[in-house]
Scaffold this motif. Structure first.
Motif, PDB file in Angstrom:
ATOM      1  N   GLU A   4       6.593   5.970 -15.072  1.00  8.19           N
ATOM      2  CA  GLU A   4       7.086   5.699 -13.717  1.00  8.19           C
ATOM      3  C   GLU A   4       7.968   6.853 -13.243  1.00  8.19           C
ATOM      4  N   ARG A   5       8.788   7.377 -14.114  1.00  2.00           N
ATOM      5  CA  ARG A   5       9.667   8.503 -13.769  1.00  2.00           C
ATOM      6  C   ARG A   5       8.828   9.737 -13.419  1.00  2.00           C
ATOM      7  N   VAL A   6       7.781  10.002 -14.185  1.00  2.00           N
ATOM      8  CA  VAL A   6       6.916  11.162 -13.908  1.00  2.00           C
ATOM      9  C   VAL A   6       6.214  10.996 -12.561  1.00  2.00           C
ATOM     10  N   ILE A   7       5.790   9.793 -12.249  1.00  2.00           N
ATOM     11  CA  ILE A   7       5.149   9.550 -10.951  1.00  2.00           C
ATOM     12  C   ILE A   7       6.117   9.847  -9.817  1.00  2.00           C
ATOM     13  N   ARG A   8       7.369   9.425  -9.971  1.00  2.00           N
ATOM     14  CA  ARG A   8       8.372   9.729  -8.936  1.00  2.00           C
ATOM     15  C   ARG A   8       8.657  11.220  -8.860  1.00  2.00           C
ATOM     16  N   GLU A   9       8.699  11.888  -9.997  1.00  2.00           N
ATOM     17  CA  GLU A   9       8.965  13.327  -9.998  1.00  2.00           C
ATOM     18  C   GLU A   9       7.809  14.115  -9.385  1.00  2.00           C
ATOM     19  N   GLN A  10       6.597  13.804  -9.789  1.00  2.00           N
ATOM     20  CA  GLN A  10       5.428  14.583  -9.372  1.00  2.00           C
ATOM     21  C   GLN A  10       4.876  14.163  -8.009  1.00  2.00           C
ATOM     22  N   GLY A  34      -0.624   2.827 -16.550  1.00  2.00           N
ATOM     23  CA  GLY A  34      -0.578   3.689 -15.369  1.00  2.00           C
ATOM     24  C   GLY A  34      -0.458   2.896 -14.081  1.00  2.00           C
ATOM     25  N   TYR A  35      -1.213   1.811 -13.976  1.00  2.00           N
ATOM     26  CA  TYR A  35      -1.159   0.987 -12.766  1.00  2.00           C
ATOM     27  C   TYR A  35       0.231   0.351 -12.604  1.00  2.00           C
ATOM     28  N   GLU A  36       0.745  -0.197 -13.686  1.00  2.00           N
ATOM     29  CA  GLU A  36       2.074  -0.821 -13.623  1.00  2.00           C
ATOM     30  C   GLU A  36       3.160   0.208 -13.332  1.00  2.00           C
ATOM     31  N   ALA A  37       3.017   1.425 -13.862  1.00  2.00           N
ATOM     32  CA  ALA A  37       3.988   2.485 -13.574  1.00  2.00           C
ATOM     33  C   ALA A  37       3.963   2.856 -12.096  1.00  2.00           C
ATOM     34  N   CYS A  38       2.760   2.857 -11.487  1.00  2.00           N
ATOM     35  CA  CYS A  38       2.654   3.129 -10.045  1.00  2.00           C
ATOM     36  C   CYS A  38       3.384   2.063  -9.240  1.00  2.00           C
ATOM     37  N   PHE A  39       3.238   0.815  -9.657  1.00  2.00           N
ATOM     38  CA  PHE A  39       3.924  -0.269  -8.962  1.00  2.00           C
ATOM     39  C   PHE A  39       5.434  -0.078  -9.061  1.00  2.00           C
ATOM     40  N   LEU A  40       5.922   0.132 -10.279  1.00  2.00           N
ATOM     41  CA  LEU A  40       7.363   0.301 -10.481  1.00  2.00           C
ATOM     42  C   LEU A  40       7.902   1.525  -9.734  1.00  2.00           C
ATOM     43  N   GLY A  42       7.189   2.613  -6.971  1.00  3.25           N
ATOM     44  CA  GLY A  42       7.360   2.355  -5.546  1.00  3.25           C
ATOM     45  C   GLY A  42       8.482   1.398  -5.208  1.00  3.25           C
ATOM     46  N   LEU A  43       9.159   0.870  -6.191  1.00  2.00           N
ATOM     47  CA  LEU A  43      10.241  -0.084  -5.938  1.00  2.00           C
ATOM     48  C   LEU A  43      11.530   0.653  -5.554  1.00  2.00           C
ATOM     49  N   ALA A  44      11.973   0.452  -4.335  1.00  4.57           N
ATOM     50  CA  ALA A  44      13.165   1.143  -3.834  1.00  4.57           C
ATOM     51  C   ALA A  44      14.436   0.718  -4.561  1.00  4.57           C
ATOM     52  N   LYS A  45      14.510  -0.523  -4.994  1.00  2.98           N
ATOM     53  CA  LYS A  45      15.726  -1.017  -5.638  1.00  2.98           C
ATOM     54  C   LYS A  45      15.792  -0.691  -7.122  1.00  2.98           C
ATOM     55  N   LEU A  46      14.727  -0.135  -7.674  1.00  2.00           N
ATOM     56  CA  LEU A  46      14.735   0.287  -9.070  1.00  2.00           C
ATOM     57  C   LEU A  46      15.273   1.708  -9.109  1.00  2.00           C
ATOM     58  N   ASP A  47      16.506   1.852  -9.577  1.00  2.00           N
ATOM     59  CA  ASP A  47      17.145   3.156  -9.585  1.00  2.00           C
ATOM     60  C   ASP A  47      16.702   3.930 -10.817  1.00  2.00           C
ATOM     61  N   VAL A  48      16.082   5.063 -10.566  1.00  2.00           N
ATOM     62  CA  VAL A  48      15.636   5.927 -11.646  1.00  2.00           C
ATOM     63  C   VAL A  48      16.326   7.258 -11.476  1.00  2.00           C
ATOM     64  N   SER A  49      17.017   7.676 -12.499  1.00  2.00           N
ATOM     65  CA  SER A  49      17.733   8.946 -12.439  1.00  2.00           C
ATOM     66  C   SER A  49      17.054   9.954 -13.338  1.00  2.00           C
ATOM     67  N   VAL A  50      17.158  11.199 -12.943  1.00  2.00           N
ATOM     68  CA  VAL A  50      16.644  12.292 -13.751  1.00  2.00           C
ATOM     69  C   VAL A  50      17.817  13.190 -14.100  1.00  2.00           C
ATOM     70  N   ARG A  70       4.677   5.812  -4.423  1.00  2.00           N
ATOM     71  CA  ARG A  70       3.429   5.249  -4.948  1.00  2.00           C
ATOM     72  C   ARG A  70       2.287   6.147  -4.501  1.00  2.00           C
ATOM     73  N   PRO A  71       1.340   6.434  -5.396  1.00  2.00           N
ATOM     74  CA  PRO A  71       0.169   7.206  -4.962  1.00  2.00           C
ATOM     75  C   PRO A  71      -0.567   6.457  -3.857  1.00  2.00           C
ATOM     76  N   PHE A  72      -1.157   7.206  -2.937  1.00  3.82           N
ATOM     77  CA  PHE A  72      -1.956   6.604  -1.874  1.00  3.82           C
ATOM     78  C   PHE A  72      -3.208   5.945  -2.459  1.00  3.82           C
ATOM     79  N   LYS A  73      -3.804   6.582  -3.452  1.00  4.08           N
ATOM     80  CA  LYS A  73      -5.065   6.105  -3.998  1.00  4.08           C
ATOM     81  C   LYS A  73      -5.024   6.136  -5.517  1.00  4.08           C
ATOM     82  N   ILE A  74      -5.460   5.039  -6.127  1.00  3.73           N
ATOM     83  CA  ILE A  74      -5.675   4.979  -7.575  1.00  3.73           C
ATOM     84  C   ILE A  74      -7.175   4.782  -7.768  1.00  3.73           C
ATOM     85  N   ILE A  75      -7.784   5.701  -8.502  1.00  2.00           N
ATOM     86  CA  ILE A  75      -9.202   5.555  -8.818  1.00  2.00           C
ATOM     87  C   ILE A  75      -9.371   5.525 -10.332  1.00  2.00           C
TER      88      ILE A  75
END
Length: 167
Positions: A4-10, A34-40, A42-50, A70-75
């Protein structure tokens, strides 16, 4: 949380995951993770720090909050599972490069005495991958193609712009 952190970073626009079913647990587990990480992600209230490197003024590493994304598209890549794809991508010009990239995973794809009864020889692997890519290429009207699936229904604005002919 690390994915989830990598998705937010990248901040990817598209994420390609393995198909969610299969013979081996690694790909379908990675798909779910991967799908669950995409969901997490996108959560604004989940504070993730780097953690950032210490600045010259301070010896402490300061943490910056990563904004939700959150990615626009998951294939889903479906090449190794028998399911009809939603669409195929022309890989004709990249087929050889793609095959050589697979062969770099020597623990899985090189000829080995220990697994010779379980795994096909490298020449057989090439024949199988080429046959599958040709089959999906035939479906898409090209020499070689890679199959993918999307869970949602696609929207088409102009039917004449769909590149594959019906007849």
């Amino acid at each position: 949380m690390q994915v989830e952190r990598v998705i937010r970073e990248q901040r990817p626009r598209v994420l390609i995951l393995p198909y969610w079913e299969g013979r081996h647990p690694d790909p379908y587990t990675a798909s779910t993770l991967g799908y669950e990480a995409c969901f997490l992600a996108g959560l604004a209230k989940l504070d993730v720090s780097v953690a950032r490197a210490p600045s010259p003024a301070s010896q402490d590493a300061d943490a910056a909050s990563l904004p939700p994304h959150r990615p626009f598209k998951i294939i889903y890549a479906t090449l190794y599972y028998d399911v009809r794809p939603t669409f195929v991508v022309d890989i004709t010009e990249l087929f050889e490069t793609r095959f050589q990239a697979l062969m770099a995973y020597k623990s899985q794809y090189s000829d080995q005495e220990a697994g010779k009864d379980l795994f096909p020889a490298q020449a057989e692997i090439r024949a199988r991958i080429e046959a599958m890519a040709r089959f999906y290429g035939l479906l898409g009207g090209v020499t070689y193609a890679e199959p993918f699936l999307q869970k949602e229904v696609g929207l088409v604005e102009d039917l004449t712009l769909i590149p594959v002919k019906s007849i």
